[in-house]
Design a protein around this motif. Structure first.
Motif, PDB file in Angstrom:
ATOM      1  N   ARG A  94      15.620  -1.643  -9.428  1.00 59.72           N
ATOM      2  CA  ARG A  94      16.205  -0.767 -10.449  1.00 59.72           C
ATOM      3  C   ARG A  94      15.682  -1.183 -11.812  1.00 59.72           C
ATOM      4  O   ARG A  94      15.532  -2.370 -12.096  1.00 59.72           O
ATOM      5  CB  ARG A  94      17.721  -0.861 -10.438  1.00 59.72           C
ATOM      6  N   GLY A 119       8.165  -2.468   2.517  1.00 58.13           N
ATOM      7  CA  GLY A 119       8.887  -1.751   1.478  1.00 58.13           C
ATOM      8  C   GLY A 119       9.256  -2.681   0.337  1.00 58.13           C
ATOM      9  O   GLY A 119       9.517  -3.872   0.539  1.00 58.13           O
ATOM     10  N   GLU A 162      11.497  -2.465  -3.598  1.00 64.41           N
ATOM     11  CA  GLU A 162      12.327  -1.600  -4.421  1.00 64.41           C
ATOM     12  C   GLU A 162      13.084  -2.378  -5.469  1.00 64.41           C
ATOM     13  O   GLU A 162      13.117  -3.610  -5.455  1.00 64.41           O
ATOM     14  CB  GLU A 162      13.296  -0.801  -3.563  1.00 64.41           C
ATOM     15  N   TRP A 220      11.694  -7.287  -1.928  1.00 67.97           N
ATOM     16  CA  TRP A 220      10.746  -7.013  -0.852  1.00 67.97           C
ATOM     17  C   TRP A 220      11.538  -6.984   0.450  1.00 67.97           C
ATOM     18  O   TRP A 220      12.353  -7.875   0.710  1.00 67.97           O
ATOM     19  CB  TRP A 220       9.682  -8.111  -0.829  1.00 67.97           C
ATOM     20  N   ASP A 221      11.285  -5.957   1.275  1.00 64.86           N
ATOM     21  CA  ASP A 221      11.998  -5.849   2.553  1.00 64.86           C
ATOM     22  C   ASP A 221      11.786  -7.084   3.424  1.00 64.86           C
ATOM     23  O   ASP A 221      12.623  -7.396   4.262  1.00 64.86           O
ATOM     24  CB  ASP A 221      11.553  -4.596   3.322  1.00 64.86           C
ATOM     25  N   GLU A 256       8.379   6.478  -2.749  1.00 63.86           N
ATOM     26  CA  GLU A 256       9.511   7.233  -2.201  1.00 63.86           C
ATOM     27  C   GLU A 256      10.510   7.632  -3.278  1.00 63.86           C
ATOM     28  O   GLU A 256      11.116   8.698  -3.197  1.00 63.86           O
ATOM     29  CB  GLU A 256      10.218   6.420  -1.116  1.00 63.86           C
ATOM     30  N   THR A 257      10.702   6.769  -4.265  1.00 66.67           N
ATOM     31  CA  THR A 257      11.647   7.039  -5.352  1.00 66.67           C
ATOM     32  C   THR A 257      11.057   6.490  -6.634  1.00 66.67           C
ATOM     33  O   THR A 257      10.524   5.380  -6.649  1.00 66.67           O
ATOM     34  CB  THR A 257      13.005   6.337  -5.083  1.00 66.67           C
ATOM     35  N   TRP A 258      11.173   7.261  -7.720  1.00 72.57           N
ATOM     36  CA  TRP A 258      10.676   6.811  -9.017  1.00 72.57           C
ATOM     37  C   TRP A 258      11.524   7.451 -10.111  1.00 72.57           C
ATOM     38  O   TRP A 258      11.335   8.609 -10.467  1.00 72.57           O
ATOM     39  CB  TRP A 258       9.213   7.184  -9.194  1.00 72.57           C
ATOM     40  N   HIS A 294      16.240   4.014  -9.991  1.00 68.46           N
ATOM     41  CA  HIS A 294      15.803   3.353  -8.767  1.00 68.46           C
ATOM     42  C   HIS A 294      14.320   3.625  -8.540  1.00 68.46           C
ATOM     43  O   HIS A 294      13.829   4.706  -8.848  1.00 68.46           O
ATOM     44  CB  HIS A 294      16.637   3.909  -7.603  1.00 68.46           C
ATOM     45  N   TRP A 295      13.621   2.641  -8.012  1.00 69.98           N
ATOM     46  CA  TRP A 295      12.239   2.832  -7.573  1.00 69.98           C
ATOM     47  C   TRP A 295      12.111   2.238  -6.173  1.00 69.98           C
ATOM     48  O   TRP A 295      12.789   1.286  -5.831  1.00 69.98           O
ATOM     49  CB  TRP A 295      11.223   2.213  -8.540  1.00 69.98           C
ATOM     50  N   ARG A 296      11.270   2.846  -5.335  1.00 67.18           N
ATOM     51  CA  ARG A 296      10.994   2.313  -3.998  1.00 67.18           C
ATOM     52  C   ARG A 296       9.595   2.737  -3.582  1.00 67.18           C
ATOM     53  O   ARG A 296       9.237   3.906  -3.682  1.00 67.18           O
ATOM     54  CB  ARG A 296      12.000   2.799  -2.967  1.00 67.18           C
TER      55      ARG A 296
END
Length: 156
Positions: free
Chosen positions: A77, A73, A75, A93-94, A51-53, A60-62
């Motif tokens: 930094r 999920g 994520e 971790w979510d 989702e984010t890189w 941020h990464w996710r």
């Protein structure tokens, strides 16, 4: 038998992982840092949405991994990015929100054809570390590394 990562602890908040891959360091680095390649191995070979890189200090990464039981999920930094040598990032971790670890991954060239990764994870508390170890982390990590082996064998 497929290679397995070794997971050890030496203190009350750490986790140490080592694994050798049959690929040169530049290819292992690319598999860790190119989001198109990460999506092919990171989630145990399950479908993974990157989702984010933002591969830069503070970036941020996710990821969201999709599996039979639903989705998870992950994520963090990036704290340090040294191409082909080292990545340091926070990891959350979510399934255990607010229990982030700091992971440092070193990429060690063994002989131009193989690469050892050395991961040092530091958790805020012993309970956080033990919770992550008890969550199936080692099994999931080895499944992801097996998917990475397959990706590297395909020439990625």
């Amino acid at each position: 038998m497929a290679a397995q990562a070794t997971v050890t602890t030496s203190g009350d908040r750490d986790c140490h992982v080592e694994r050798v891959f049959d690929a040169p360091r530049d290819r292992v680095w690319a598999a860790y840092t190119d989001p198109e390649l990460v999506a092919q191995w990171w989630g145990r070979g399950n479908p993974l949405d990157v989702e984010t890189w933002e591969l830069e200090v503070g970036g941020h990464w996710r990821f969201v991994e999709h599996h039979d039981g639903g989705s998870d999920g992950f994520e963090g930094r990036f704290r340090e990015v040294m191409p082909q040598e080292r990545l340091v990032y926070s990891f959350e971790w979510d399934g255990m929100p607010t229990h982030a670890s700091i992971d440092a991954v070193d990429f060690v060239d063994l002989d131009g054809e193989r690469t050892r990764i050395v991961v040092e994870s530091l958790f805020l508390t012993t309970e956080d570390r033990d919770g992550m170890l008890g969550s199936g982390m080692e099994e999931g990590m080895n499944a992801s590394y097996a998917a990475l082996d397959a990706l590297l064998a395909r020439g990625a």
